[in-house]
Design an enzyme around this catalytic site. Structure first.
Site, mmCIF file in Angstrom:
data_model
loop_
_atom_site.group_PDB
_atom_site.id
_atom_site.type_symbol
_atom_site.label_atom_id
_atom_site.label_comp_id
_atom_site.label_asym_id
_atom_site.label_seq_id
_atom_site.Cartn_x
_atom_site.Cartn_y
_atom_site.Cartn_z
ATOM 1 N N ASN A 390 0.883 -1.085 -0.039
ATOM 2 C CA ASN A 390 -0.120 0.067 -0.049
ATOM 3 C C ASN A 390 0.769 1.291 0.068
ATOM 4 O O ASN A 390 1.599 1.388 0.837
ATOM 5 C CB ASN A 390 -0.965 -0.007 1.277
ATOM 6 C CG ASN A 390 -1.850 1.440 1.225
ATOM 7 O OD1 ASN A 390 -2.776 1.262 0.328
ATOM 8 N ND2 ASN A 390 -1.511 2.317 1.979
ATOM 9 N N GLU A 391 0.685 2.200 -1.043
ATOM 10 C CA GLU A 391 1.244 3.350 -1.112
ATOM 11 C C GLU A 391 2.757 3.458 -1.175
ATOM 12 O O GLU A 391 3.403 4.186 -0.179
ATOM 13 C CB GLU A 391 0.489 4.459 -0.050
ATOM 14 C CG GLU A 391 -0.867 4.851 -0.609
ATOM 15 C CD GLU A 391 -1.350 5.965 0.461
ATOM 16 O OE1 GLU A 391 -0.787 6.346 1.152
ATOM 17 O OE2 GLU A 391 -2.249 6.540 -0.054
ATOM 18 N N TYR A 450 -6.930 16.367 0.812
ATOM 19 C CA TYR A 450 -5.185 16.650 1.118
ATOM 20 C C TYR A 450 -4.731 17.640 -0.167
ATOM 21 O O TYR A 450 -4.058 18.422 0.224
ATOM 22 C CB TYR A 450 -4.390 15.381 0.925
ATOM 23 C CG TYR A 450 -4.701 14.498 2.182
ATOM 24 C CD1 TYR A 450 -4.724 14.998 3.457
ATOM 25 C CD2 TYR A 450 -5.087 13.174 1.814
ATOM 26 C CE1 TYR A 450 -4.990 14.179 4.401
ATOM 27 C CE2 TYR A 450 -5.410 12.527 3.181
ATOM 28 C CZ TYR A 450 -5.442 12.700 4.227
ATOM 29 O OH TYR A 450 -5.532 12.105 5.324
ATOM 30 N N GLU A 482 -8.480 3.991 -2.612
ATOM 31 C CA GLU A 482 -8.722 4.764 -1.752
ATOM 32 C C GLU A 482 -9.468 6.332 -2.160
ATOM 33 O O GLU A 482 -8.445 6.944 -3.176
ATOM 34 C CB GLU A 482 -7.762 5.148 -0.822
ATOM 35 C CG GLU A 482 -7.315 4.010 0.165
ATOM 36 C CD GLU A 482 -6.194 4.306 1.153
ATOM 37 O OE1 GLU A 482 -5.979 5.526 1.419
ATOM 38 O OE2 GLU A 482 -5.352 3.339 1.398
ATOM 39 N N TRP A 527 -12.712 4.943 1.448
ATOM 40 C CA TRP A 527 -11.683 4.982 2.276
ATOM 41 C C TRP A 527 -12.462 6.078 3.388
ATOM 42 O O TRP A 527 -12.389 7.208 3.423
ATOM 43 C CB TRP A 527 -10.434 5.680 2.115
ATOM 44 C CG TRP A 527 -9.374 5.520 3.456
ATOM 45 C CD1 TRP A 527 -9.039 6.262 4.548
ATOM 46 C CD2 TRP A 527 -8.753 4.175 3.873
ATOM 47 N NE1 TRP A 527 -8.138 5.574 5.238
ATOM 48 C CE2 TRP A 527 -8.000 4.485 4.955
ATOM 49 C CE3 TRP A 527 -8.708 2.678 3.102
ATOM 50 C CZ2 TRP A 527 -7.388 3.665 5.569
ATOM 51 C CZ3 TRP A 527 -8.151 1.892 3.873
ATOM 52 C CH2 TRP A 527 -7.390 2.110 5.007
#
Length: 580
Positions: A390-391, A450, A482, A527
């Site tokens: 993940n990421e 974000y 997400e 998410w």
């Protein structure tokens, strides 16, 4: 590794309950399964870094005198050591997968022994997930980590004692085809005659064969489908000494072009990234929450979820098998991205992949984790794809050298399922170095939260350009793995104000408008399913609030909006049924 089951030749004792717990100089009562962090009022226990000990007396059933006795720990976060009396019988690194030990030579049927399980919650550059232990100015040891969920620790899943014959079944692998063909392979502790039978849901034998490896054909087969989890049992018997029953479903998955297929039919993912996270229990497995969470997913119209960001308890996958819920099964490789930490902490940037940071030793731990994950979950029909990280910093130099061997390993371990990773927002179609290695593109994107916070008009422009870039360059299916916005329950406004329930709803709707316009998008995982706990800090107020349900599972306004969007889709893309 076979899950412990009660069979005609095997017996099973569950060791869950109240254990004794030693941390530092204190010895207390503790619940198993549960993370220990939130059970006590002492902050020194909650914040403890290092080893703790769980211990209790265990009696071996007196009828096991001629059996092998095995002790299994379903998870010890993040490292475990098991002692029978004072003898070390097993140790394991990795907090979300099981390990076991044959303790026959150390115990006697009918007698008690002292069982001690040491658990260490430390994370380093060579653990999965990674982290760093620092010493504070006042001399305390403090764990720092790169993932945005609380580092719960302890025995969060069950502990078992079970018996098996000396000559026993060690492993079973099942692969199916749509015409009812069942390819099977059985591993035994020593060579022995093997007989297998396929039983349908009523217990009727519908196919049988001899031999440790072979093919069976189920006539008039009933397929395992999303929303309809029909299961068969493969009953394996060896040399009149051991019997084991492995549930399975008949289904196929594949990727063709920009589409994802289950049983040869296009499938659109609706659902969530989730967490094993509940009040008091932390990551402790809880059957009541398991049932309720699946009820809420059914109510909202979710057909799938990702096990973000670690393998979940096997009971979760078994429940998904029975109820036809599709699962993207993810490793615990979260936090392989030092740029995220630099951005949050204002620290100087460091290369993510290097001998001094995440290098060969980290990759070996990652590979070991992948082997154990596939070995545990390969027979679950609900699992349709492996997500190996993940990421990660997939836009950085060194990413390809790190990940290419892991992708090759995953395909070797299981050639039947697609492989993916979830890409961080810093990794774009222009700078990502590994996307071509994978079958499906999973993208984590937060335009409007974000980036372009509170400006949904700009967010839509950014998102559409981003998605079209990936679609045009790679021509692969895209899952929005997400996307989400925090909201505080009861916070309201007539304007698009971040943290209000209305903004969370508007944010999701803005994303959906873009998804529906891009053919390559084959799924949407919001998410998050529910609010969850994170490390304390100014970036979070009592945890992450991106859930569409609160941490205690009350719906926010967004939950009702998602239910209206997902209801009745039956695995189809929302834009394809808009006119119905």
């Amino acid at each position: 590794m076979l899950k412990p089951r009660s069979t005609p030749t095997r017996e099973l004792v569950n060791l869950d309950g109240i254990w004794r717990f030693t941390v530092g100089e204190q010895t207390l009562d503790v619940a198993v399964p549960a993370s220990y962090n939130d059970l006590f009022t002492d902050s020194a226990i909650r914040d403890h870094v290092g080893w703790v000990r769980y211990h209790r007396q265990v009696r071996v059933p007196r009828g096991w005198a001629d059996e092998r006795v095995v002790l299994r720990v379903d998870a010890a976060t993040h490292e475990g050591k098991v002692y029978v009396d004072d003898v070390l019988v097993a140790e394991h690194a990795g907090g979300y997968l099981p390990f076991e030990a044959d303790i026959t030579e150390h115990v006697r049927a009918g007698e008690e022994f002292r069982l001690t399980i040491g658990v260490n919650n430390e994370l380093t550059d060579t653990t999965i997930p990674p982290g760093t232990v620092i010493t504070t100015p006042d001399g305390r040891r403090q764990q720092q980590y790169l993932h945005d969920f609380y580092n719960y620790a302890g025995l969060a899943r069950s502990v078992w004692l079970y018996s098996r014959p000396a000559v026993h079944i060690e492993d079973i692998t099942i692969v199916t085809e749509l015409d009812g063909t069942v390819h099977y392979s059985v591993e035994t502790s020593e060579p022995a005659p093997v007989r297998v039978r396929v039983l349908d849901a009523s217990g009727t034998c519908v196919a049988e064969a001899d031999g440790a490896h072979g093919d069976l054909r189920v006539e008039d087969v009933i397929l395992w489908r999303p929303g309809a989890g029909y299961l068969y049992d493969l009953e394996v018997e060896i040399a009149d000494t051991d019997v084991y029953v492995q549930p399975f479903g008949v289904r196929t998955v594949e990727v063709r072009g920009t589409e994802f297929f289950v049983n040869g039919e296009p499938f659109y993912f609706t659902g969530f990234g989730k967490h094993e996270d509940t009040p008091v229990r932390g990551k402790g497995h809880d059957p009541a929450y398991l049932v309720h969470d699946f009820q809420l997913m059914r109510w909202i119209g979710a057909n799938s979820f990702r096990t973000s960001h670690y393998p979940y308890a096997e009971e979760v996958l078994e429940f998904a098998d029975r109820h036809g819920i599709v699962v993207i099964d993810e490793t615990a490789a979260v936090g392989l991205n030092l740029a995220v930490a630099s951005g949050l902490m204002g620290a100087p940037p460091r290369p993510t992949f290097s001998p001094e940071t995440f290098g060969e030793a980290t990759r070996e731990a990652h590979a070991r984790h992948l082997r154990e994950l596939v070995a545990r979950d390969k027979n679950h029909p609900s699992v349709v794809m492996w997500c190996i990280a993940n990421e990660p910093a997939s836009n950085e130099e060194g990413a390809r050298d790190y990940f290419e061997p892991l992708v090759e390993l995953t395909r070797k371990l299981d050639p039947t399922r697609p492989v993916t990773y979830a890409a961080v927002i810093f990794a774009t179609h222009e700078n990502d170095r590994i996307a071509d290695l994978f079958d499906v593109l999973c993208l984590n994107r937060y335009y409007g939260w974000y980036v372009a916070t509170g400006d949904l008009a700009t967010a839509r422009v950014y998102l559409e350009g981003d998605l079209r870039g990936w679609a045009e360059k790679y021509g692969k299916p895209i899952i929005m793995s997400e996307y989400g916005a925090d909201s505080m329950p009861g916070q309201h406004s007539v304007w698009d104000i971040p943290w209000t329930e209305e903004y969370q709803l508007s944010y999701l709707e803005a994303n959906h408008r873009i998804f529906d316009r891009i053919d390559a998008v084959v799924g949407e995982h919001v998410w998050n399913f529910a609010d969850f706990q994170t490390a304390p800090g100014i970036h979070r107020v009592d945890g992450n609030k991106k859930g569409v349900f609160t941490r205690d599972r009350r719906p926010k306004a967004a939950a009702h909006a998602l239910r209206a969007r997902w209801a009745g889709l039956d695995g189809r893309k929302p834009s394809s049924v808009a006119g119905e």
